[in-house]
Design an enzyme around this catalytic site. Structure first.
Site, short mmCIF file in Angstrom:
data_model
loop_
_atom_site.label_atom_id
_atom_site.label_comp_id
_atom_site.label_asym_id
_atom_site.label_seq_id
_atom_site.Cartn_x
_atom_site.Cartn_y
_atom_site.Cartn_z
N ASP A 479 0.83 -1.20 0.00
CA ASP A 479 0.00 0.00 0.00
C ASP A 479 0.87 1.26 0.00
OD1 ASP A 479 -2.34 1.46 0.00
OD2 ASP A 479 -3.21 0.41 1.72
N ASP A 549 -10.24 1.82 -3.78
CA ASP A 549 -10.78 1.57 -2.45
C ASP A 549 -12.30 1.49 -2.46
OD1 ASP A 549 -8.45 1.31 -1.03
OD2 ASP A 549 -8.40 3.37 -0.29
#
Length: 740
Positions: A479, A549
C-alpha cells in the site's frame, strides 16, 4: 517485421503486418517525422511527405534561406528556441545560462529483441523474432550531450515502444530540465482526446473532448501517478468507436510525476509529448554521467478502441508483467480490512478464515494493524515487527494456523511510509522527505520515507525480508496512502534537489525488484489508497493492483470499465464487499456484487460469518463458479459493449482464445417500467459456430449473436405479470455461451 534504412534518402521505415512508422534525417541533422499509421508498402523515397513551406513571420535555420523552419516541421524530438516555439521534448540548462540545444544525427544501429532499461520497468521479449529495436544517435556539438532515441517495433500488434537516453560526453556539467520519453508530431488535429481521470474512490473515469488549438494535458506532480489522472491517453478520430476506426494510445511505463500533453498549433498540426513531468525536474549530469527516461508505449489501430485495448492487454499481460504469477489464474482471497479495520485479535482473524475456507476461499490476507503499536492510523508505520499483544505467536504463528486450515496466507505492508509515533522515526528523524525550515505536512498522520536514499531502502528491505523469509506468506499487498509534499532530501546537495522525485521512484522500483527476486513465488498486489498508482510501471513488479478503495459494485462499473482501456482484467483487484457498502452506504444484491467482481482477480472484503446461511450458500456457488471460469475472466479477450458513462446499462464480455466459450456481463443501474425491448450485440465469436446460452432454449449461430444480438428484454418491457421476475435497481446477469 522490419527496420529499414534507405541510405539514398536518409529515410527509416519500421513496419510489421499492421503498422508503418516512417522518419527521416532532415537537412539540419534533426530527425523529422513522416508517418505513423496503417502498414504501407516500403519504398526508397518517402521524402515527399516532408512539407515545410515558408510562412510569414517564420524563423529559419539556415542563413539566407527560407528552406527550413522547425516551427512548421514535424519532428521526432523537438527542441525549443532554434526556430521551434512549441513545447519541447528536451531542455538542457548549461553553465552559461543557455537552454538552447541542437541535436544532430550521428548514426544508427539495429538490434534483435529489446534491451533492458537500467533500473526502470519496461516491456520485454523472451523469444527470437518478437521485436527489433532501432537506436538513433544524435549529439549536441556545443555541449557534447549525446542523445540516443530508442524505437522498438514488435512483430505483432500496432506497437512502438520508445525511450530516450542521455550521456554527457562534454567537459562541463549540465542540467537536464525536460526529458520526454516520446515526442510525436501528427499532421492534423482531427482527433478526440480521451483521458482517464477522477479522484479517490472514482478513479479512471473516461473524459472525452475534441482537440482544438492550444494545449490539452493531464499529469501528476504528487510523487505518484495519482488517483486524479492516469498516465494513459488516447487520440481517436471523431468517427471511431469501440468497434471501428482509427486511434492511437499513449501509455507511460512509470509510477511517478508525469505529463501527457497534446499541443495543436495554429496551422493544424498536433504535437504529443509524454514523459516525466518537467515541473520541478532537474537532473544534474557531470561529465560521463547519463540519464535514462522511462518507456512510453504507443499503439495504433484502425479497428476501434476495443482492438486498441486488446493490444495493450496482450502486451502488458505477457510482456510487461513478469514472474511466477504472470500466466497463472489468481487465487480467490478474503481480506479482513472492511471486516475488522483495526479492531481484531488473532482469534477473530482465525474465525474469519475458517468460515472463508468452508466457503472455498483459497487465500486469507491480513491487512493493516498487525505491527508495532498500530491500533489506529496514528502510530506504528515503519516498525515492521508483529504486535505480540494482538498476535501472540507473531506472523509466523498466525501464518501457520491459516496454513493448517488449508489456505494460503497474505500480508499487508506500507513500506514507503512512517508515523512520527514509531521506533523507526525516533531512531532516524532525518529519513523522511522534509524541507528545512518549512512546515512538515502529513497525510493520514504519516510521512514519506526518503526512498532516494539507499540506506533507507536497505533498512525497509531487511525488515520486510525478515518477515517474508520466516513465515509462510504467499501474497503481499503493498500500500501507499499519501502524496509527497515538501519534497527535499537531506542526503542530496542543493543542485540535485530536482532529482528527488525521480530518485524516489527508482528506490521504490529497487525495493520491488529485490523483494520479487528473493521471493519469486509470492504474489505482489500493488495498492495506493486503492488506485493512486495503478500504472504500467508497477505492473512490471506486481501483476495485479487494487483497482480502487471503492468496493461498491455500481461505482466499480465505471472504474473497471475505464481501467480496461489500457489494463488487462488480470491486473484488476476486485472484491465482493458488504451491503450497505462502506463507501456509499448503497445496498446492492449479492449476485450483482459478484457479477462485477468476476471480471477481475475476485475476492471478498467482509466477514462471511455475518452473512445469513442463504447468503453463505450463495457465496459458495460464486466461488465454485469463479474457479471454473477464472482463466476465461482473467485471460480471455475482453470486449466493452455498452458504456456506463453513456448508458443506464453497462455490458462487457470475455471470450476464450479458441472462441468457443464466452461470458457476457450485463448490468442495469436503475430499474424501469413499460420500457423498450432491448438486445445486445456480442463480439469475438466464431461466425459459423452454434452457441448455447446457459438457461435458454435453443442454439444461436455466432454471426446471429454478433449481428442481431442476444435479447435482453425482461419484465420491464411492459407490465410485469404474475410469475415474471420483476428485476430491481442495480440488477445484473451473466450470459454463459458455449459452442456446440
Amino acid at each position: 517485421m522490419s527496420i529499414i534504412f534507405h541510405e539514398s534518402t536518409s529515410v527509416f521505415h519500421l513496419y510489421n503486418e499492421e503498422i508503418s512508422y516512417i522518419m527521416m534525417v532532415l537537412k539540419n541533422g534533426h530527425m523529422g517525422q513522416l508517418y505513423f499509421g496503417k502498414r504501407i508498402h516500403d519504398k526508397e523515397d518517402f521524402t515527399y511527405l516532408f512539407e515545410n513551406y515558408s510562412r510569414a513571420m517564420g524563423s529559419h535555420v539556415f542563413e539566407g534561406e527560407k528552406s527550413l523552419s522547425l516551427e512548421h516541421t514535424k519532428q521526432e524530438y523537438g527542441v525549443y528556441g532554434n526556430t521551434d516555439y512549441r513545447q519541447p521534448a528536451v531542455e538542457v540548462l548549461q553553465n552559461n545560462g543557455s537552454r538552447i540545444s541542437d541535436f544532430k544525427y550521428q548514426g544508427f544501429s539495429v538490434v534483435q529483441g529489446k534491451p533492458k532499461l537500467s533500473g526502470l520497468p519496461a516491456t520485454y521479449t523472451e523469444e527470437d523474432g518478437e521485436a527489433e529495436t532501432l537506436f538513433l544517435t544524435l549529439k549536441d556539438p556545443v555541449t557534447g550531450l549525446l542523445l540516443k532515441l530508442s524505437y522498438t517495433i514488435f512483430a505483432r500488434g500496432g506497437v512502438i515502444a520508445r525511450n530516450a537516453y542521455f550521456e554527457n560526453e562534454g567537459e562541463e556539467s549540465l542540467h537536464l530540465t525536460t526529458a520526454m520519453s516520446l515526442c510525436m508530431d501528427l499532421p492534423d488535429y482531427d482527433y478526440e482526446w480521451i483521458q482517464f481521470s477522477g479522484a479517490w474512490s472514482r478513479e479512471r473515469h473516461e473524459k472525452i473532448r475534441k482537440l482544438e488549438q492550444g494545449i490539452q494535458s493531464v499529469g501528476s506532480r504528487r510523487g505518484h501517478s495519482s488517483h486524479e489522472h492516469n498516465p494513459f491517453v488516447i487520440l481517436k478520430r471523431p468517427t471511431a468507436d469501440e468497434f471501428q476506426g482509427e486511434a492511437i494510445g499513449f501509455s507511460l511505463v512509470y509510477s511517478g510525476n508525469f505529463l501527457a500533453q497534446a499541443e495543436v498549433d495554429t496551422h493544424g498540426s498536433t504535437r504529443m509529448l509524454m514523459g516525466i513531468h518537467p515541473d520541478g525536474f532537474d537532473w544534474k549530469m557531470e561529465k560521463g554521467e547519463s540519464f535514462q527516461t522511462p518507456e512510453a508505449v504507443m499503439v495504433y489501430t484502425d479497428k476501434g478502441l476495443n482492438h486498441l485495448s486488446q493490444t495493450y492487454h496482450k502486451l502488458y499481460q505477457r510482456r510487461l508483467a513478469r514472474g511466477y504469477w504472470r500466466d497463472k489464474a489468481r487465487p480467490i482471497l478474503i481480506n479482513n480490512w472492511e471486516a475488522t479495520y483495526f479492531d481484531f485479535t488473532e482469534e477473530r482473524i482465525v474465525e474469519i478464515a475458517k468460515k472463508a475456507k468452508e466457503c472455498g476461499v483459497e487465500l486469507f490476507v491480513l491487512d493493516d494493524g498487525w505491527f508495532g503499536q498500530r491500533s489506529s492510523d496514528q502510530a506504528g508505520l515503519g516498525d515492521w515487527v508483529a504486535n505480540r499483544k494482538r498476535l501472540p505467536q507473531g506472523i509466523e504463528g498466525l501464518a501457520e494456523r491459516i496454513s493448517s486450515l488449508g489456505m494460503k496466507f497474505g500480508l499487508w505492508f506500507e513500506p514507503e511510509m512512517v508515523n512520527k509515533d514509531s521506533d523507526l522515526y525516533r531512531a532516524h528523524p532525518d529519513w523522511i522527505l522534509q524541507t528545512p525550515g518549512r512546515t512538515n505536512s502529513h497525510g493520514r498522520f504519516q510521512h514519506v520515507l526518503d526512498f532516494s536514499r539507499k540506506e533507507v531502502v536497505d533498512a525497509i528491505y531487511e525488515m520486510m525480508s525478515n518477515i517474508l523469509g520466516n513465515a509462510k506468506i504467499s501474497y503481499v499487498k503493498w500500500d501507499m496512502n499519501r502524496s509527497i509534499t515538501e519534497c527535499f532530501s537531506a542526503a542530496l546537495p542543493a543542485d540535485r534537489q530536482g532529482e528527488v522525485f525521480h530518485r524516489y521512484i527508482l528506490g521504490v522500483y529497487d525495493l520491488y525488484e529485490r523483494l520479487t527476486s528473493r521471493f519469486p513465488e509470492i504474489l505482489f498486489e500493488s495498492c495506493a489508497s486503492g488506485g493512486a498508482r495503478f500504472d504500467p510501471g508497477i505492473l512490471y513488479y506486481a501483476p495485479q493492483g487494487w483497482t480502487s478503495d471503492d468496493t461498491d459494485a455500481v461505482e466499480r462499473l465505471k472504474i473497471q470499465y475505464g481501467t480496461s482501456y489500457c489494463y488487462p482484467v488480470s491486473s484488476m483487484g476486485s472484491h465482493v464487499s458488504v451491503s450497505p457498502n462502506h463507501q456509499l452506504n448503497r445496498e446492492t444484491p449479492l449476485y450483482t456484487r459478484a457479477n462485477v467482481a468476476y471480471f477481475g482477480t475476485f475476492g471478498y472484503e467482509l466477514d462471511l460469518n455475518k452473512l445469513t446461511e442463504e447468503e453463505q450458500e450463495e457465496v459458495k456457488k460464486q466461488i465454485a463458479f469463479m474457479k471454473e471460469y477464472r482463466e476465461l475472466f482473467q485471460f480471455g479477450t475482453f470486449y466493452r459493449l455498452s458504456s456506463p458513462f453513456e448508458n443506464n446499462v453497462t455490458a462487457w464480455m470475455s471470450v476464450s482464445e479458441d472462441k468457443k466459450t464466452a461470458i457476457v456481463g450485463w448490468y442495469r443501474v436503475l430499474n424501469s417500467v413499460n420500457s423498450s425491448y432491448t438486445r445486445l450485440k456480442l463480439c469475438g465469436l466464431l461466425e459459423d459456430a452454434e452457441y448455447t446460452i446457459e438457461g435458454q432454449k435453443g442454439a444461436f449461430f455466432g454471426d446471429e449473436l454478433m449481428n442481431l444480438g442476444i435479447l435482453t428484454s425482461d419484465a420491464t418491457a411492459g407490465e410485469a405479470q404474475e410469475g415474471q421476475v420483476k428485476g430491481c435497481d442495480f440488477d445484473s446477469r451473466l450470459y454463459i455461451l458455449k459452442a456446440k
